[in-house]
Scaffold this motif. Structure first.
Motif, PDB file in Angstrom:
ATOM      1  N   GLU A  37       1.026  -1.361   0.015  1.00 21.83           N
ATOM      2  CA  GLU A  37       0.003  -0.331   0.013  1.00 21.83           C
ATOM      3  C   GLU A  37       0.775   1.093  -0.098  1.00 21.83           C
ATOM      4  O   GLU A  37       0.600   1.985  -0.512  1.00 21.83           O
ATOM      5  CB  GLU A  37      -0.857   0.225   1.237  1.00 21.83           C
ATOM      6  N   THR A  38       2.103   1.395   0.775  1.00 19.31           N
ATOM      7  CA  THR A  38       2.930   2.294   0.611  1.00 19.31           C
ATOM      8  C   THR A  38       3.285   2.694  -0.702  1.00 19.31           C
ATOM      9  O   THR A  38       3.474   3.787  -1.062  1.00 19.31           O
ATOM     10  CB  THR A  38       4.126   2.121   1.604  1.00 19.31           C
ATOM     11  N   SER A  90       1.763  10.754  -6.069  1.00 19.54           N
ATOM     12  CA  SER A  90       2.660  11.442  -6.877  1.00 19.54           C
ATOM     13  C   SER A  90       2.036  11.901  -8.083  1.00 19.54           C
ATOM     14  O   SER A  90       2.284  13.148  -8.556  1.00 19.54           O
ATOM     15  CB  SER A  90       3.865  10.864  -7.133  1.00 19.54           C
ATOM     16  N   ALA A  91       1.170  10.807  -8.575  1.00 21.13           N
ATOM     17  CA  ALA A  91       0.621  11.278 -10.002  1.00 21.13           C
ATOM     18  C   ALA A  91      -0.158  12.485  -9.978  1.00 21.13           C
ATOM     19  O   ALA A  91      -0.450  13.442 -10.502  1.00 21.13           O
ATOM     20  CB  ALA A  91       0.089   9.934 -10.552  1.00 21.13           C
ATOM     21  N   PHE A  92      -0.989  12.244  -8.851  1.00 26.28           N
ATOM     22  CA  PHE A  92      -2.322  13.214  -8.290  1.00 26.28           C
ATOM     23  C   PHE A  92      -1.726  14.679  -8.197  1.00 26.28           C
ATOM     24  O   PHE A  92      -2.241  15.464  -8.782  1.00 26.28           O
ATOM     25  CB  PHE A  92      -2.999  12.718  -7.286  1.00 26.28           C
ATOM     26  N   PHE A  93      -0.704  14.605  -7.514  1.00 28.11           N
ATOM     27  CA  PHE A  93      -0.319  16.123  -7.077  1.00 28.11           C
ATOM     28  C   PHE A  93       0.410  16.716  -8.093  1.00 28.11           C
ATOM     29  O   PHE A  93       0.430  17.979  -8.214  1.00 28.11           O
ATOM     30  CB  PHE A  93       0.483  16.008  -5.796  1.00 28.11           C
ATOM     31  N   TYR A  94       1.307  15.675  -8.941  1.00 29.65           N
ATOM     32  CA  TYR A  94       1.884  16.426 -10.095  1.00 29.65           C
ATOM     33  C   TYR A  94       0.767  16.851 -11.143  1.00 29.65           C
ATOM     34  O   TYR A  94       0.802  18.130 -11.745  1.00 29.65           O
ATOM     35  CB  TYR A  94       2.784  15.425 -10.828  1.00 29.65           C
ATOM     36  N   GLY A  95      -0.425  15.980 -10.879  1.00 33.36           N
ATOM     37  CA  GLY A  95      -1.592  16.642 -12.018  1.00 33.36           C
ATOM     38  C   GLY A  95      -2.253  17.771 -11.460  1.00 33.36           C
ATOM     39  O   GLY A  95      -2.684  18.712 -12.183  1.00 33.36           O
ATOM     40  N   VAL A 144       2.220   6.025  -2.631  1.00 34.75           N
ATOM     41  CA  VAL A 144       3.295   6.931  -3.070  1.00 34.75           C
ATOM     42  C   VAL A 144       3.328   7.081  -4.575  1.00 34.75           C
ATOM     43  O   VAL A 144       3.178   8.386  -5.127  1.00 34.75           O
ATOM     44  CB  VAL A 144       4.848   6.390  -2.827  1.00 34.75           C
ATOM     45  N   GLY A 145       2.959   6.127  -5.505  1.00 40.59           N
ATOM     46  CA  GLY A 145       2.985   6.126  -6.963  1.00 40.59           C
ATOM     47  C   GLY A 145       1.534   7.060  -7.184  1.00 40.59           C
ATOM     48  O   GLY A 145       1.830   7.779  -8.204  1.00 40.59           O
ATOM     49  N   ALA A 184      10.127   7.298 -12.089  1.00 41.64           N
ATOM     50  CA  ALA A 184       9.969   7.252 -10.479  1.00 41.64           C
ATOM     51  C   ALA A 184       8.919   6.606  -9.978  1.00 41.64           C
ATOM     52  O   ALA A 184       8.647   5.458  -9.365  1.00 41.64           O
ATOM     53  CB  ALA A 184      10.336   8.356  -9.697  1.00 41.64           C
ATOM     54  N   VAL A 185       7.540   6.643 -10.507  1.00 46.79           N
ATOM     55  CA  VAL A 185       6.444   6.220 -10.146  1.00 46.79           C
ATOM     56  C   VAL A 185       6.371   4.720 -10.717  1.00 46.79           C
ATOM     57  O   VAL A 185       5.669   3.664 -10.024  1.00 46.79           O
ATOM     58  CB  VAL A 185       5.200   7.042 -10.683  1.00 46.79           C
ATOM     59  N   THR A 186       6.827   4.572 -11.893  1.00 42.61           N
ATOM     60  CA  THR A 186       6.870   3.157 -12.437  1.00 42.61           C
ATOM     61  C   THR A 186       7.596   2.380 -11.636  1.00 42.61           C
ATOM     62  O   THR A 186       7.123   1.161 -11.409  1.00 42.61           O
ATOM     63  CB  THR A 186       7.526   3.197 -14.019  1.00 42.61           C
TER      64      THR A 186
END
Length: 824
Positions: free
Chosen positions: A253-254, A262-267, A258-259, A465-467
């Motif tokens: 879950e961590t 990260s995608a949401f806040f970058y969006g 994180v993945g 990094a997300v990948t």
């Protein structure tokens, strides 16, 4: 005149009639449930006229509570799964000690072994909790606690704060949990499809010009829908990730949190800047795909657990206890049944306790205990075991062992202990997992930083990094051994094999030597006293009375037969004193004279001091005959002749083991001649007789010192020293309590052929463990470098991660599904 409606609930008899004769009248019911409820209402109400029971306050209260439907609409509502769970009585767990209680909870929402570890560590910190074990593989939490300092409600509440649902065994929480998660996935999938559709429209800006107003009008709905998916669909993911961080127990879950975070806040950052590449679709898809994968994983895991759950749930919660006021029995909570109580069981009911039949006859199905589906006929005077089902007839039984002291209670306790106990290698994987997630997050951050320094755009570095975060799969590594353990123990129980130590599966692959005990293992162990050969001035009746007195406190097969023969011939035991049970026999005094009874080795000095005894017996073709000697004041005064027979299937089992090139030995406490006869009859080349328990252990030790890996097959109690010395201990179940056995596995059916079943199952289980671990390690070793190189995107990565976890679970499910018969 017969009606077409149920005499309890009033509904039509569309599915057949279940009649009951009561007080001279025949009542008809739509199901066995209504029939049983009718009996309980009549007994509880105490009305002299059963026809008036529908007017009683108890009947009306049962309708109000929903126990009895008023109409077809009520019936449909009550038939919904989970509806009746609220009114089921909780099964009380016996206290482990005077100041402690035990609780066994079902835990919903665990996604990987790290979840179990977090629960474990958190519950341990509750004041008053003595011991706790949380098993991811079985979704169970076992806890011992001091009721003065804490309570089950507090424990359940603490687990709930972590983001998991803990419920008592009586609650139908698993079905409710599955429905809740299915609804969560459905909502998330619907919203994600809308996000994807709007994102396609927004991405058209790469090919045509979009005004800032158009971008804003498309971006706002995408942002709001994504926020709902993350807040609702990903609620448990983020909650557990946060809990894991504070508990220093990061999990899958961590990585997902994180993945997707990260995608949401970058969006959000790009949304603020008016950029059309928002990555909200990536965040939504990560959450939705994980929910889909966990639904499939939960379904497969529950299918692996089916057999275990069937055994755990077989124990009845109600019992019909007989008393002077209710000689035909009155239903009460099974927890109130005590040893010495008498109770009734009817056709279709499960026995709640071990006991002896005092009235009635019929057939029992013992398949839940032994794996043998053939019904067994039982009559007055015979012993029966808890967990067996009455398939024909009815019985009145005197309870001898109840609750956890019964066979079923001991089996469940042993299996729960085996499921919660970890192997040494599993401990190593757990330690790896605790460092796995922090290392992956470090690699992901490093990948992004290095990519940025190498000239990648901020966007490309972030995606890479997300990948890396979402492609790694700690779950596959974490469930590789626990789930295989559950499947192996579950399949073994299906065949009537009780596994106490999961390490027995691993040890079975190394065994090259089998050592067998004789009595009760290769022979039936049901000695029959054929003749009492009295010498000097003694009579056979006096010898039997004296022998019964000497063996009064012994539980050996020979002792039981002596006492049974004395009762059958109505011979009362003679008074004896100073009785001492020793290795090989018993010593006591009768009217001031020393009396001994036991094997030839135990009385060798007395035999040497007595006149020569002509051999009064001969070995019979169908099995061995054994002699027990008795002396009085140093001289042999009697020989007791016992007959036994070789177990069905013993010869075939020995032949199969010999064909697979195992070394075979027979070690027995009986005389050398009897031991040789049995060895020759079954085909064992090496044998030794007249061995005391500690000498049997020495024989095992000698084999091991010669670099042999030894499996000892014997009585779980009487052969305890030898079993304890063996690499693999196999007990053939008799009437001895399971809790006293030291064997790693117990053959509940007592059939030697079960040894072959276990060896085949162990080979398959070990192969599954190796395959699971191999797949998990290889996947992570390949996928993480590929993700770091930038060849994948986050959506492909999360799909690969879920497939890796599902492949391990699916592979284990093949074991549970392929082994449908003992010859698997």
């Amino acid at each position: 005149m017969a009606t077409n409606t149920c005499d309890l609930c009033g509904l039509s008899l569309r599915y057949g009639s279940h009649p009951l004769d009561f007080s001279g009248k025949t009542y008809r019911f739509c199901c066995m449930g209504c029939r049983q409820v009718f009996l309980m209402l009549i007994q509880a109400d105490g009305s002299g006229d059963p026809a008036q029971f529908q007017e009683s306050e108890l009947f009306k209260r049962c309708q109000e509570m929903g126990l009895i439907p008023r109409s077809e609409e009520d019936l449909q509502q009550l038939s919904a799964p989970g509806t009746m769970s609220a009114v089921q009585p909780e099964e009380k767990q016996p206290a482990p000690s005077a100041n402690e209680l035990a609780i066994n909870l079902q835990v919903g929402g665990m996604w990987c072994p790290a979840c179990a570890w977090v629960i474990d560590e958190t519950v341990k910190r509750i004041p008053g909790v003595v011991d706790v074990t949380c098993s991811f593989s079985t979704d169970r939490l076992r806890c011992r606690y001091n009721p003065v300092k804490t309570s089950p409600a507090k424990i359940i509440k603490t687990v709930g704060k972590l983001g998991y649902r803990a419920t008592l065994p009586g609650d139908d929480a698993r079905l409710a949990d599955s429905r809740r998660e299915l609804f969560r996935f459905g909502v998330s999938a619907f919203l994600t499809m809308n996000v994807m559709m709007l994102s396609f429209a927004l991405y058209s800006g790469f090919f045509s010009e979009l005004t800032p107003d158009a971008i804003s009008k498309l971006s706002w709905p995408i942002f709001l829908l994504t926020s709902v998916v993350l807040a609702y669909g990903g609620r448990n993911i983020f909650r557990r990730a946060l809990t894991g961080m504070f508990s220093a127990a990061s999990s899958m879950e961590t990585l997902i949190a994180v993945g997707s975070g990260s995608a949401f806040f970058y969006g959000v950052y790009n949304f603020y800047r008016g950029n059309i590449h928002l990555y909200f679709d990536t965040a939504c898809m990560l959450i939705t795909l994980v929910l889909l994968g966990k639904l499939l994983e939960r379904n497969a895991k529950h299918r692996v657990l089916e057999d275990l759950e069937a055994l755990f749930s077989i124990r009845p919660t109600k019992v019909r206890i007989c008393s002077p006021g209710f000689p035909e029995g009155r239903y009460q909570a099974a927890a109130g049944l005590q040893a010495g109580d008498s109770f009734r069981v009817e056709e279709g009911e499960v026995l709640p306790a071990d006991g002896i039949i005092i009235d009635g006859s019929g057939a029992l199905d013992e398949s839940a205990l032994t794996g043998e589906a053939r019904p067994l006929q039982k009559k007055i005077g015979e012993r029966i075991r808890s967990g067996t089902r009455v398939v024909q007839g009815s019985f009145r039984i005197k309870a001898e062992a109840v609750g956890q002291d019964s066979v079923l209670g001991q089996m469940i306790q042993i299996m729960e202990d085996a499921l919660s106990r970890k192997t040494p290698f599993e401990g190593k994987t757990d330690r790896i997992l605790r460092w796995f997630v922090p290392v992956i997050i470090g690699l992901a951050a490093g990948t992004g930083v290095v990519g940025r320094l190498a000239g990648l755009s901020l966007e490309s570095a972030m995606v890479r990094a997300v990948t890396v975060c979402v492609i790694s799969c700690p779950c596959a590594l974490g469930v590789a051994i626990p789930l295989a353990r559950v499947a192996g123990i579950s399949v073994a129980s299906r065949f009537g094999i009780l596994v106490r130590e999961f390490s027995s599966f691993e040890m079975a692959a190394r065994v090259d030597t089998f050592v067998f005990d004789k009595t009760g293992t290769l022979t039936r162990g049901q000695w029959e006293l054929l003749r009492v050969y009295a010498l000097e001035d003694f009579t056979a009746e006096r010898i039997l009375a004296l022998a019964a007195a000497m063996e009064a406190t012994s539980d050996h097969q020979v002792a039981r037969e002596i006492k049974r023969s004395a009762r059958r011939q109505k011979i009362a035991p003679l008074p004896v004193s100073s009785v001492q049970i020793r290795d090989g026999g018993v010593v006591g005094r009768h009217k001031g004279r020393e009396v001994k009874i036991g094997s030839r080795g135990f009385l060798q000095r007395e035999i040497d001091a007595s006149p020569p005894i002509s051999n009064p017996v001969h070995l019979q073709p169908e099995g061995p005959v054994s002699l027990v000697y008795m002396s009085c004041d140093g001289r042999i005064c009697a020989l007791l002749v016992f007959g036994d027979e070789i177990r069905a299937g013993a010869r075939e089992t020995i032949a199969s083991l010999a064909k697979e090139r195992y070394r075979l030995c027979l070690v027995s406490g009986d005389g050398s001649a009897t031991t040789r006869t049995v060895a020759n009859a079954v085909g064992i080349p090496d044998y030794i007789g007249e061995q005391l328990p500690w000498e049997k252990a020495g024989a095992i030790e000698a084999l091991r010192s010669s670099k042999r890996c030894v499996a000892m097959v014997g009585d779980g109690v009487n052969d305890a020293p030898a079993l304890a010395k063996a690499d693999l201990a196999i007990a053939v179940h008799s009437e001895s309590p399971l809790g006293k056995e030291v064997a790693g596995i117990t053959l509940m059916r007592g059939d030697p052929a079960q040894i072959l079943d276990f060896m085949r199952l162990a080979k398959k289980t070990n192969r599954k463990v190796q395959q699971n671990l191999g797949c998990a390690f290889i996947y992570n070793a390949i996928s993480i470098p590929v993700a770091m190189s930038g060849l994948l995107n986050p959506l492909v990565a999360v799909c690969a991660m879920l497939l890796s976890s599902l492949s391990v679970i699916g592979n284990t499910l093949l074991l549970a599904r392929s082994c449908k018969d003992p010859g698997c």
